[in-house]
Design an enzyme around this catalytic site. Structure first.
Site, PDB file in Angstrom:
ATOM      1  N   PRO A  42      23.191 -14.684 -10.599  1.00 57.36           N
ATOM      2  CA  PRO A  42      23.720 -13.222 -10.364  1.00 57.36           C
ATOM      3  C   PRO A  42      25.245 -13.274 -11.315  1.00 57.36           C
ATOM      4  O   PRO A  42      25.730 -14.127 -11.722  1.00 57.36           O
ATOM      5  CB  PRO A  42      24.220 -13.163  -8.905  1.00 57.36           C
ATOM      6  CG  PRO A  42      23.277 -14.175  -8.117  1.00 57.36           C
ATOM      7  CD  PRO A  42      23.124 -15.234  -9.354  1.00 57.36           C
ATOM      8  N   GLU A  43      25.675 -11.987 -11.258  1.00 53.62           N
ATOM      9  CA  GLU A  43      26.990 -11.380 -11.912  1.00 53.62           C
ATOM     10  C   GLU A  43      27.857 -12.326 -11.123  1.00 53.62           C
ATOM     11  O   GLU A  43      28.107 -12.335 -10.078  1.00 53.62           O
ATOM     12  CB  GLU A  43      27.127 -10.125 -11.617  1.00 53.62           C
ATOM     13  CG  GLU A  43      28.396  -9.524 -12.218  1.00 53.62           C
ATOM     14  CD  GLU A  43      28.929  -8.250 -12.038  1.00 53.62           C
ATOM     15  OE1 GLU A  43      29.564  -7.612 -12.571  1.00 53.62           O
ATOM     16  OE2 GLU A  43      28.124  -7.472 -10.993  1.00 53.62           O
ATOM     17  N   SER A  44      28.926 -12.910 -11.932  1.00 57.59           N
ATOM     18  CA  SER A  44      30.073 -13.677 -11.438  1.00 57.59           C
ATOM     19  C   SER A  44      29.739 -14.560 -10.484  1.00 57.59           C
ATOM     20  O   SER A  44      30.457 -14.894  -9.563  1.00 57.59           O
ATOM     21  CB  SER A  44      31.148 -12.854 -11.259  1.00 57.59           C
ATOM     22  OG  SER A  44      32.468 -13.400 -10.726  1.00 57.59           O
TER      23      SER A  44
END
Length: 302
Positions: A42-44
């Site tokens: 996922p994102e970050s």
């Protein structure tokens, strides 16, 4: 050609780069053992999406406590080079998989942070990175903007990989910049856990005639270390990010997910012939374009 892919909806070890990298390797090893060739995070994911944090900032005012928290976030973020990247390259090589990992990237030259996806090959190492060109809302407090050089897709033996991060996917011209590079597997890490995100992923699949891998974290308040919980804006609910990861076909059909309210892995076999077949009636960069009417110009530094 059929490619087995895995979308990882996991909880990072928040603000702990080393432990999150260890968790990432464990998840990759498990999926590689099942024949997966592409693993998406996922994102970050590293060191964790800072949902609900204000970093002590309001209009016209910042606090020393907020600056200290930002320093911790900065220290636990990754460089898209050096030892941290070498770890990802070794993991990809050891298990024979392509990796797309969402990180908060620390630039060693200017010191800024970026929301970045790194693309790693098992044989070539780092293929490249995409920096989010427009952080959403208050994300702009901690993340700088990526440039035109970040709008890249990568041709690999498992297909052309590319994509955008979270609400960049609502930017039509940014999507078109990816489509015109012939992206076949469109990767969309996000922090958006609203049910409407599924429709966005389906729209992009239909529009781009590509597979779409939407990947989010699952996160609860208790997953924050105790020192970080006080004052978190979203702490009225136990689950503050429900997930909603999904895999969609080039015809907009859901192949796996959406996955809600738990950690988990979505797996699907992607037949790249379906990308070609889907273009019979629509091709956003081919027979369905009107280049005599519309032009996309991407401004790059001189």
């Amino acid at each position: 050609m059929s490619i087995k892919v895995a979308v990882i909806q996991a909880t990072p070890v928040f603000f702990d780069r080393e432990k999150t990298l260890q968790k990432l390797e464990s998840l990759v090893a498990e999926q590689a053992g099942q024949g997966v060739r592409l693993v998406v995070f996922p994102e970050s994911f590293i060191p964790g999406y800072p949902r609900g944090f204000t970093f002590g900032a309001t209009i016209g005012r910042r606090t020393d406590t907020g600056r200290d928290l930002y320093k911790t976030y900065w220290q636990q973020s990754m460089e898209a080079g050096g030892e941290d990247l070498a770890r990802l390259e070794k993991i990809a090589g050891r298990y024979g998989v392509w990796l797309v990992v969402g990180i908060t990237e620390r630039d060693p030259v200017n010191g800024s942070l970026y929301c970045t996806s790194v693309y790693v090959s098992p044989s070539e190492g780092l293929l490249g990175k995409h920096r989010k060109i427009k952080p959403t809302g208050v994300e702009r407090l901690v993340w700088a903007e990526g440039g035109a050089d970040s709008l890249k897709a990568f041709m690999t033996e498992i297909g052309t990989l590319g994509g955008l991060i979270c609400w960049e996917n609502y930017m039509p011209l940014a999507r078109m910049a990816m489509y015109r590079q012939g992206v076949e597997i469109y990767i969309a890490p996000t922090a958006d856990s609203r049910p409407t995100w599924t429709a966005t992923m389906q729209h992009i699949a239909c529009e781009g005639r590509c597979y779409v891998l939407g990947c989010n974290q699952f996160f609860r308040v208790e997953d924050y270390p105790a020192a970080y919980r006080e004052g978190i804006a979203d702490s009225t609910e136990d689950i503050i990010c429900r997930g909603g990861s999904v895999i969609v076909s080039p015809q907009g059909e859901i192949l796996a997910g959406p996955l809600w309210d738990q950690e988990g892995v979505l797996v699907a076999d992607l037949d790249l012939d379906e990308v070609i077949k889907s273009k019979l009636d629509f091709d956003v960069i081919g027979h369905y374009t009107r280049d005599d009417l519309f032009q996309l110009t991407i401004t790059t530094p001189s």
